[in-house]
Design a protein around this motif. Structure first.
Motif, short mmCIF file in Angstrom:
data_model
loop_
_atom_site.label_atom_id
_atom_site.label_comp_id
_atom_site.label_asym_id
_atom_site.label_seq_id
_atom_site.Cartn_x
_atom_site.Cartn_y
_atom_site.Cartn_z
N LYS A 42 3.01 14.32 11.18
CA LYS A 42 3.33 15.38 10.47
C LYS A 42 2.51 16.59 10.63
CE LYS A 42 1.04 12.93 6.39
NZ LYS A 42 0.08 12.12 7.12
N ASP A 43 1.16 16.23 10.84
CA ASP A 43 0.17 17.18 10.94
C ASP A 43 0.37 18.09 12.22
OD1 ASP A 43 -1.08 16.55 8.37
OD2 ASP A 43 -1.81 14.73 9.35
N GLY A 44 0.93 17.63 13.15
CA GLY A 44 1.17 18.43 14.25
C GLY A 44 0.28 17.94 15.56
N TYR A 45 -0.46 16.80 15.38
CA TYR A 45 -1.14 16.34 16.60
C TYR A 45 -0.45 15.86 17.62
CZ TYR A 45 -5.15 16.62 13.08
OH TYR A 45 -6.05 17.05 12.16
N ILE A 46 -0.60 16.48 18.74
CA ILE A 46 0.19 15.97 19.74
C ILE A 46 -0.62 15.37 20.90
CG2 ILE A 46 2.41 17.28 19.38
CD1 ILE A 46 1.40 19.57 21.12
N ALA A 47 -1.67 15.13 20.86
CA ALA A 47 -2.23 14.29 21.80
C ALA A 47 -2.04 12.87 22.00
CB ALA A 47 -4.09 14.39 21.57
N ARG A 48 -2.44 12.54 23.08
CA ARG A 48 -2.35 10.85 23.17
C ARG A 48 -3.04 10.20 22.00
NH1 ARG A 48 -4.14 5.72 25.56
NH2 ARG A 48 -5.85 6.43 25.91
N LYS A 49 -2.43 9.00 21.56
CA LYS A 49 -3.05 8.31 20.33
C LYS A 49 -3.08 6.98 21.06
CE LYS A 49 -1.10 7.04 16.37
NZ LYS A 49 -1.37 5.91 15.81
N ALA A 50 -4.35 6.39 20.83
CA ALA A 50 -4.68 4.97 21.73
C ALA A 50 -3.93 3.95 20.94
CB ALA A 50 -6.26 4.71 21.55
N GLU A 51 -3.79 3.83 19.63
CA GLU A 51 -3.03 2.77 19.10
C GLU A 51 -1.70 2.96 18.90
OE1 GLU A 51 -4.90 4.59 16.29
OE2 GLU A 51 -6.54 4.36 17.92
N THR A 52 -0.83 1.66 19.02
CA THR A 52 0.71 1.88 18.77
C THR A 52 1.06 1.22 17.31
OG1 THR A 52 1.04 1.59 21.24
CG2 THR A 52 2.78 0.96 19.82
N GLU A 53 1.99 1.71 16.76
CA GLU A 53 2.46 1.08 15.51
C GLU A 53 3.66 0.18 15.98
OE1 GLU A 53 1.04 4.29 15.31
OE2 GLU A 53 -0.82 3.52 14.21
N ILE A 54 4.43 0.75 16.57
CA ILE A 54 5.75 0.28 16.81
C ILE A 54 5.92 0.07 18.54
CG2 ILE A 54 8.27 0.48 16.34
CD1 ILE A 54 7.76 2.34 14.10
N LEU A 55 6.04 -1.15 18.68
CA LEU A 55 6.34 -1.67 20.11
C LEU A 55 7.67 -2.03 20.35
CD1 LEU A 55 5.19 -2.43 22.98
CD2 LEU A 55 4.85 -4.71 22.12
N ILE A 56 8.24 -1.47 21.44
CA ILE A 56 9.70 -2.06 21.61
C ILE A 56 9.61 -2.53 23.11
CG2 ILE A 56 12.06 -1.12 22.08
CD1 ILE A 56 11.66 1.41 20.41
N ASN A 105 10.01 20.58 7.92
CA ASN A 105 10.65 21.85 8.70
C ASN A 105 9.44 22.52 9.53
OD1 ASN A 105 8.66 22.54 6.97
ND2 ASN A 105 9.96 24.17 5.95
N LYS A 106 8.92 21.53 10.27
CA LYS A 106 7.70 21.86 11.15
C LYS A 106 8.36 22.14 12.65
CE LYS A 106 3.79 20.57 8.80
NZ LYS A 106 2.47 19.92 8.96
N GLN A 130 0.85 -1.08 0.00
CA GLN A 130 -0.21 -0.05 0.06
C GLN A 130 0.88 1.15 -0.11
OE1 GLN A 130 -2.23 -0.41 3.36
NE2 GLN A 130 -3.48 -2.15 2.72
N GLY A 131 2.10 1.16 0.32
CA GLY A 131 2.95 2.31 0.40
C GLY A 131 3.59 2.52 1.69
N ARG A 132 4.26 3.49 1.92
CA ARG A 132 5.15 3.71 3.18
C ARG A 132 4.19 4.57 3.77
NH1 ARG A 132 9.12 6.94 0.88
NH2 ARG A 132 10.28 7.01 2.88
N VAL A 133 4.54 4.56 5.27
CA VAL A 133 3.73 5.55 5.97
C VAL A 133 5.06 6.46 6.85
CG1 VAL A 133 2.38 5.66 8.24
CG2 VAL A 133 2.14 3.75 6.74
N VAL A 134 4.93 7.61 6.32
CA VAL A 134 6.03 8.59 6.87
C VAL A 134 5.43 9.58 7.95
CG1 VAL A 134 7.78 10.22 5.95
CG2 VAL A 134 6.99 8.33 4.52
N ASN A 135 6.24 9.75 8.75
CA ASN A 135 6.06 10.72 9.88
C ASN A 135 4.69 10.74 10.38
OD1 ASN A 135 8.56 11.54 9.21
ND2 ASN A 135 8.09 13.21 8.03
N ASP A 136 4.12 9.65 10.57
CA ASP A 136 2.70 9.41 11.02
C ASP A 136 2.47 7.84 12.05
OD1 ASP A 136 0.27 9.89 11.96
OD2 ASP A 136 -0.73 9.62 10.04
N PHE A 137 3.06 7.94 13.06
CA PHE A 137 3.01 6.66 13.88
C PHE A 137 3.41 6.86 15.21
CE2 PHE A 137 6.89 7.17 11.73
CZ PHE A 137 7.93 6.81 12.58
N SER A 138 3.09 5.98 16.08
CA SER A 138 3.49 6.04 17.44
C SER A 138 4.33 4.81 17.91
CB SER A 138 2.32 5.79 18.24
OG SER A 138 1.50 7.04 18.48
#
Lengths: 342, 607
Positions: free
Chosen positions: B74-88, B212-213, B14-22
């Motif tokens: 990338k859009d500047g949303y800084i609230a908590r997001k419930a879902e995690t894309e990358i877990l360490i 450059n945000k 589907q393509g890459r997901v750039v600058n938008d994940f938790s």
């Protein structure tokens, strides 16, 4: 034509140090203490506007309204005067603070704050008007009531007392005295000496409650205190602005020099008591309890201890008076902080 | 060493997901992961990409699970997001639960020995021999544990394509001046990075690309911002008792004061900070200082607020300026000391027995923590009363991106304080008289050299001259004047932030840290064809803007982080005629509110 009343060294009369009429019971020990507070400040020639009077809650805590009308007063909440005093002292350390509390206010609800005030050595005169009962709520025992002391209702007190002087010394208090409302001469000397002290000066004054604790079987009644009072020494105070030299028999007087140059003169009685000896002070208080003695006088003094103002390293000008140029850092300071956060 | 998740192939296609994940990092508290997490977050920030970081930690010093979440958006949303894309998943205690909580197709980086691939086959696993790599990073066993955290920084950096130069910068900043620590940590990052390059085949869609945000922005936590606001407000007496999550307000303030408020020549401080024996004493000291003319503050959290009740009522009734910062945590009682909440609103607003109402400021960002600290001191002295500033753990203890703070433009004002000269001019001084008709009396400070300057402050009934009084008419005069003073405050507290969408039939009202989630939610709602207007309350008492806003919408949703809809109830009391128009969205599980929650709750009620 009546003669002008006598004045003190700053030209004020005794009246200038008075307060509103007392509303306490006739004969209350607290009123006798109030009279000595008025006298002490008059004789010291303290400027009334440079005094802050503080108190907690209870009969004793009402009394700051009855002296020094020209001083700001702060009748705080129950047992919490020490914290207020600490804040006042930080805001303006040029003020002379006098706090009046009671045995309920200090030894029960306010015990924690009392301990921490003493531990910090906040400069102030802290008077406990100690009658062993809660007067304002009609005669319940307080935590300074002696074991076996009888209430007006006939009930015997089953718990041992907290000795506020012993506790204060344990906490490192640098000036600890005990007196009796019926011994004005000693009390006024102690009050004046406390006024010259740089640090917390605790004076526990047995101050009989004529309404609820002045009966047979009470250990805080006028009769009991009068009969039992044993002064540790004859206490004299010579303020820095007076040069009185009296000749004493060598070895009969101990002199303690205060920070402001005033002197406490302790004339020996049959006891040989040195109030600069901390361990001996503790032992003496313990023994007095065991022997059911009522010892009064200057129990302990240490003129070398740093007070809280010194520890806090504030400048000479009171924090309350600092201008914006001192209290608001320049824009360059903010710019620097912001750059570091980028 | 990676296993491919079902469906991830499609995702890749589907393509890459750039600058938008938790990214969520699960560790054990006390393991030293905080510096690694800060380095990771800062490196992304320095690439110009908006980030926010949240630390979810236990009320414990060592050994219990802790999670750090970095949201990259990338859009500047800084609230908590419930879902995690990358877990360490570094914590063996929670790893199984952590992996189970992922959505299908998410990424999991974990120590190989945890064998997490068996638990979720629909997750993309990158398994790393952390112990082996740590052995390469240092011979010292104790250091190995710490450096393990930097290893995952290197691995994530490689996988997401985080610029190495930014990692170097961040490590330099983190371990400022400590060359040895910088070298050790940089080396660990390199080991991780190189291992990943050689051994991991990139199969997830996530990556970062420079933007450059974030240029010119700062990263700061709300408590530091509060401390800075107080510093530049000219605070002189600070009293406090340690309590999570407010301790770092005063701790950071102490550092700032020491750096900026000690006279270079005399070495003397223009401030006093007292660590009190408890909150009863902390507020007592602050009131004593305020009464005697200092700019005084204390900071605390829920249990401290309860303890301060009696003195706060005293301050209200006797009219003493003081600022009380409440960094809210979850109550009642001890509650969840390290979780966030907005549930002190009503108790702070009406703290103490009898009829009391306090001015409350409600900052909604780190910048407002800074600004409102300054405003709080001004209001406290103007109105001669305790002023509350309510932040919360999320705002106070987490790191937020912000524009740099502005230097105060207005000079410090100490309110209606009369000097000896003023008394001579006026000819009289009565402490509690409403001379100006605004309910605000004049005061004098102890030490004022005038025979009429003194007055007696008492928590018992008093007349205009501060004399003891139980007379009904004196009590009524006093209480009605205090009410008048409170009404005057409506014209001086910060006005709400209002954003009107002219297509909107419904309005959203929120306050404090809920703002981040609400802003994002409004965009989500818009996508779902629900236009909303927004009013963010910044203070109690309310200003006239509130009525206007509610009037002009069919109904409004009050979004807040407490069980009892406290703000909704206050608004209903304020606008009883429109009470039925006021609905509620409540989030109160101790986690910061997230946008999706708000969106779902509103859509549910709009159906």
């Amino acid at each position: 034509m009546t003669a002008a009343p006598p004045t003190n060294r700053i030209g004020l009369s005794l009246n200038d140090y008075k307060g509103a009429p007392s509303t306490l019971c006739d004969g209350c020990g607290h009123d006798a203490i109030t009279a000595q507070i008025i006298k002490a400040f008059y004789e010291l020639g303290t400027e009334p506007h440079m005094v802050a009077k503080l108190s907690g809650i209870g009969c004793s805590s009402k009394t700051p309204a009855y002296f020094l009308n020209r001083s700001h007063g702060f009748n705080s909440v129950h047992g919490r005067m020490p914290s207020v005093a600490t804040g006042v002292s930080m805001a303006n350390h040029n003020l002379t603070m006098i706090g009046v509390s009671g045995d309920g206010d200090t030894a029960s609800i306010g015990l924690g704050q009392f301990c921490h005030l003493v531990r910090r050595n906040v400069p102030m005169i802290y008077i406990v008007e100690n009658n062993g009962v809660y007067g304002l709520t009609k005669g319940q025992f307080s935590a300074t009531a002696d074991l076996g002391s009888k209430a007006k209702s006939g009930v015997l007190n089953e718990l041992p007392p907290i000795d506020l002087c012993g506790l204060a010394i344990e906490l490192g208090c640098s000036f600890v005295g005990r007196s009796f409302a019926g011994d004005p001469k000693q009390l006024v000397a102690l009050l004046k000496a406390a006024g010259s002290h740089r640090g917390t000066a605790v004076i526990d004054v047995i101050s009989p409650c004529v309404t609820f604790n002045n009966h047979e079987g009470s250990t805080k009644s006028y009769k009991y205190a009068k009969e039992m009072e044993t002064p540790l020494h004859e206490l004299g105070y010579v303020p820095f602005f007076e040069q009185i030299s009296v000749d004493y028999e060598p070895g009969s007087v101990q002199e303690v020099e205060m920070h402001d140059g005033s002197k406490i003169r302790l004339k020996k009685t049959e006891r040989d008591y040195d109030p600069t000896d901390e361990i001996n002070a503790v032992v003496t208080i313990k023994k007095a309890h065991a022997n059911k003695e009522f010892l009064t006088g200057l129990l302990y003094i240490n003129e070398t201890k740093e007070d809280f103002i010194t520890i806090m390293n504030v400048g000479d000008a009171p924090l309350a008076t600092l201008p914006e140029s001192v209290t608001r850092p320049p824009k360059s300071a903010l710019d620097h902080i912001m750059a570091e956060l980028m | 060493m990676n296993t491919l998740a079902e469906g991830s192939k499609e995702k890749l296609e589907q393509g890459r997901v750039v600058n938008d994940f938790s990214i969520q990092i699960a560790t054990v508290n006390g393991s030293g992961s905080q510096s690694s997490n800060s380095v990771l977050m800062r490196s992304i920030f320095q690439m110009g990409i908006p980030v926010s970081g949240k630390n979810l930690f236990p009320s414990n010093i060592a050994g219990l699970p802790t999670w750090f979440t970095i949201r990259v958006n990338k859009d500047g949303y800084i609230a908590r997001k419930a879902e995690t894309e990358i877990l360490i998943a570094m914590n063996p205690q929670t790893a199984i639960e952590d992996v189970k909580g992922l959505s299908s197709g998410a990424v999991c980086i974990s120590p190989v020995e945890l064998r997490l691939e068996a638990i979720r086959t629909d997750v993309l696993h990158y398994q790393v021999p952390f112990s082996e790599l740590a052995a390469k990073a240092s011979e010292n066993m104790k250091l190995r544990k710490l450096l393990t955290n930097m290893l995952y920084v290197g691995i994530v950096a490689e996988l997401l394509n985080i610029e190495h130069a930014q990692i170097e910068n961040s490590i330099g900043k983190q371990f400022e001046g400590k060359t040895k620590a910088i070298d050790l940590n940089l080396n660990a990052v390199k080991i991780g990075r190189e291992w990943a390059k050689e051994n991991l085949k990139k199969q997830d869609p996530y990556s970062v690309e420079p933007m450059n945000k974030t240029q010119g922005k700062i990263i700061i936590d709300g408590n530091a911002a509060t401390a800075l606001g107080s510093l530049f407000a000219g605070v002189t007496v600070v009293t406090w008792y340690p309590i999570t999550p407010s301790s770092s307000v005063c701790e950071q303030l102490i550092d700032y004061l020491k750096a900026h408020r000690v006279d270079k020549e005399s070495g003397k401080a223009s401030f006093a900070v007292i660590q009190a024996e408890d909150e009863l004493a902390a507020i007592g000291m602050a009131l004593g200082a305020g009464w005697a003319g200092a700019r005084a503050m204390t900071s605390t959290s829920g249990p401290g607020i309860s303890l301060m009740a009696e003195f706060t009522g005293y301050g209200y009734f006797t009219e003493i300026p003081v600022v009380i910062f409440d960094v809210q945590r979850v109550g009642p009682s001890t509650g969840l000391p390290t979780r966030t909440s907005q549930a002190d609103l009503i108790s702070a607003h009406t703290l103490s027995h009898g009829d009391t109402k306090h001015i409350v400021l409600l900052p909604g960002s780190v910048a407002e923590c800074y600004e409102m600290a300054g405003e709080a001191f001004e209001l406290a002295e103007k109105f001669q009363t305790p002023v509350f500033v309510l932040t919360d753990l999320d705002l106070g203890m987490n790191n937020w991106m912000s524009d740099p703070f502005a230097y105060p433009t207005k000079p410090i004002s100490r309110g209606k304080v009369m000097t000896a000269e003023d008394i001579n001019k006026a000819g009289t001084f009565e402490r509690y008289r409403d001379v100006d008709g605004d309910g605000i009396p004049y005061r004098t400070l102890p030490g004022t050299d005038h025979p009429q300057a003194a007055y007696f402050t008492r928590g018992s009934g008093h007349n205009e001259k501060a004399g003891y009084s139980e007379k009904p008419e004196d009590y009524l005069y006093l209480m009605d004047r205090l009410e008048r003073k409170y009404q005057t405050a409506r014209n001086f507290v910060p006005v709400p932030a209002v954003s009107i969408d002219k297509d909107a039939k419904i309005g959203v009202i929120a306050f404090g840290s809920s703002d981040f989630a609400v802003q994002e939610s409004r965009d989500q709602l818009k996508v779902a064809n629900i236009a909303t207007s927004y009013l963010r309350v910044k203070a109690l008492p309310f200003t006239a803007d509130l009525r206007k806003f509610v009037e002009s919408h069919d109904h409004v949703y009050v979004v807040e982080q407490n069980r009892d809809a406290q703000m909704r109830d206050l608004i209903r009391l304020e606008l009883p005629d429109m009470a039925m128009k006021i609905r509620s969205v409540k989030h109160y599980d101790g986690l910061p509110i997230d946008a999706r929650f708000v969106t779902d709750a509103i859509m549910e009620q709009e159906r």
